[in-house]
Design a protein around this motif. Structure first.
Motif, PDB file in Angstrom:
ATOM      1  N   LEU A   1       0.865  -1.160   0.143  1.00  0.00           N
ATOM      2  CA  LEU A   1       0.085  -0.093  -0.398  1.00  0.00           C
ATOM      3  C   LEU A   1       0.764   1.223   0.585  1.00  0.00           C
ATOM      4  N   GLU A   2       0.030   2.023  -0.892  1.00  0.00           N
ATOM      5  CA  GLU A   2       1.080   4.002  -0.911  1.00  0.00           C
ATOM      6  C   GLU A   2      -0.289   4.562  -0.187  1.00  0.00           C
ATOM      7  N   PHE A   3       1.163   5.703   0.919  1.00  0.00           N
ATOM      8  CA  PHE A   3      -0.882   6.708   1.436  1.00  0.00           C
ATOM      9  C   PHE A   3       0.006   8.013   1.077  1.00  0.00           C
ATOM     10  N   GLY A   4      -1.413   8.518   1.571  1.00  0.00           N
ATOM     11  CA  GLY A   4      -0.516  10.683   1.168  1.00  0.00           C
ATOM     12  C   GLY A   4      -1.382  11.222   1.899  1.00  0.00           C
ATOM     13  N   ARG A   5      -0.640  12.205   1.844  1.00  0.00           N
ATOM     14  CA  ARG A   5      -1.227  13.387   2.729  1.00  0.00           C
ATOM     15  C   ARG A   5      -1.984  14.229   2.094  1.00  0.00           C
TER      16      ARG A   5
END
Ligand code: TMP
Ligand code: ASP
Length: 323
Positions: free
Chosen positions: A174-178
């Motif tokens: 998974l990748e996460f972003g703000r």
């Protein structure tokens, strides 16, 4: 319109209102882009697979960047700044894990393993200890905790969903972003490119390993996964057992009478080196995950309003499997 980012398999175009358009191309790559080619229909298949899986995660209450599907190869998402680490969750040994530790593939973990990798093709996405990622500023402590607990909960949901369609979720990334407002969202894509899926009965490889290992039939297997997902797409009301473990501690600045009593008693008994004792509590809540409002928010709400006193206590939580 401005293409703000062009990756190995997708393009990102900036839209108005803090939104982006993500375009899935037909390219497929492995080994940090060393091996790369076009496979007809791949963009369409991955866009549709990602759309189904993001819609499912949104329904189960996860905060993701996905907003809507635009057409066969494009989706509309919230604009985020991607964090520089990827989170990998493993249920069964495979891939780089086997290489790194010299172990056989196919060993089932008792508790799923979470690993952090630095997103850097030049360095070949090295494994990174959470403590290092925090101290070098790649993620904050809070972000890393939220990424880990979210990934574990996503694993519970996806494992059950894939089990329903006779596939074993071996591992995934998974990748996460703000967002500009600081919200942490699951981002990028979720497809056969970003996970390992084995046929439950036979162990046949269905995912991007077919491309990495030159096994052939990439598109056929990707299509098969998609068709199975489409079959259950319309009835995803699958309850998933989950357990939240919440640990509650008194804030550092707050006096802890129970801790004081224990400290004095320990010192009386001759444990002179003991300088401080802080007594906390923990709670395990088991529940059935169904499509619901944000799961993290529910746990926070319960912890804030019932389990802890926010004026004097802090808490952390994590998810484990429901058994
Ligand atoms: P690994 O075993 O090669 O570390 O891969 C673990 C999981 O992460 C596997 O499901 C494939 C996925 N993955 C990506 O999505 N992107 C990548 O760049 C890599 C290396 C792995
Ligand atoms: N995603 C990486 C690449 O495109 C590595 C991989 O998935 O194997 O090269």
């Amino acid at each position: 319109m401005l293409v703000v980012y062009s990756g190995k398999a997708k393009d990102v175009t900036l839209l108005e209102d803090n939104k982006v358009r993500i375009t899935f191309r037909d390219s497929i790559s492995a080994f940090d882009g060393v091996k790369i080619e076009d496979l007809k229909e791949k963009g369409k298949i991955n866009c549709r697979t990602s759309t189904i899986l993001f819609e499912l995660l949104n329904r189960y209450g996860f905060a993701t960047h996905y907003l809507s599907n635009l057409n066969e190869t494009e989706m509309i998402c919230r604009k985020v700044e991607i964090r520089p680490v990827e989170i990998v969750c493993r249920n069964v040994t495979a891939g780089s894990f086997c290489k790194r530790y010299g172990v056989d593939k196919g060993i089932e973990f008792e508790t799923p393993i979470i690993e952090f990798f630095l997103k850097d093709d030049v360095l070949h996405d090295p494994l990174v200890a959470k403590e290092i990622a925090i101290q070098l500023g790649w993620v904050t402590k809070e972000e890393s905790a939220l990424m880990e607990s979210t990934t574990r909960a996503v694993n519970q949901v996806l494992s059950v969903i894939f089990e329903r369609i006779s596939l074993k979720l071996v591992d995934f990334k998974l990748e996460f972003g703000r967002t500009d407002g600081g919200e942490l969202l699951i981002a990028d894509e979720i497809s056969a490119d970003t996970m390992r899926l084995w046929e439950k009965e036979t162990g046949e490889i269905k995912d991007k390993d077919r491309y990495r290992k030159d096994l052939g039939g990439v598109i056929e297997h990707y299509k098969d996964i998609l068709q199975r997902l489409e079959e259950i797409e319309s009835h995803p009301e699958i309850p998933i057992k989950s357990t939240a473990e919440i640990t509650i501690e008194l804030k550092k600045s707050v006096l802890d009478p129970a801790g004081e009593v224990t400290l004095r008693s320990l010192q009386r008994k001759g444990y002179q080196g003991v300088e401080e004792v802080r007594i906390g509590k923990s709670a395990k809540i088991s529940f059935s995950l169904t499509p619901s409002p944000n799961l993290q928010e529910i746990i926070k709400e319960i912890s804030d309003s019932i389990l802890s006193n926010p004026l004097i206590e802090n808490y952390t939580f994590d998810f484990s499997s429901g058994e």
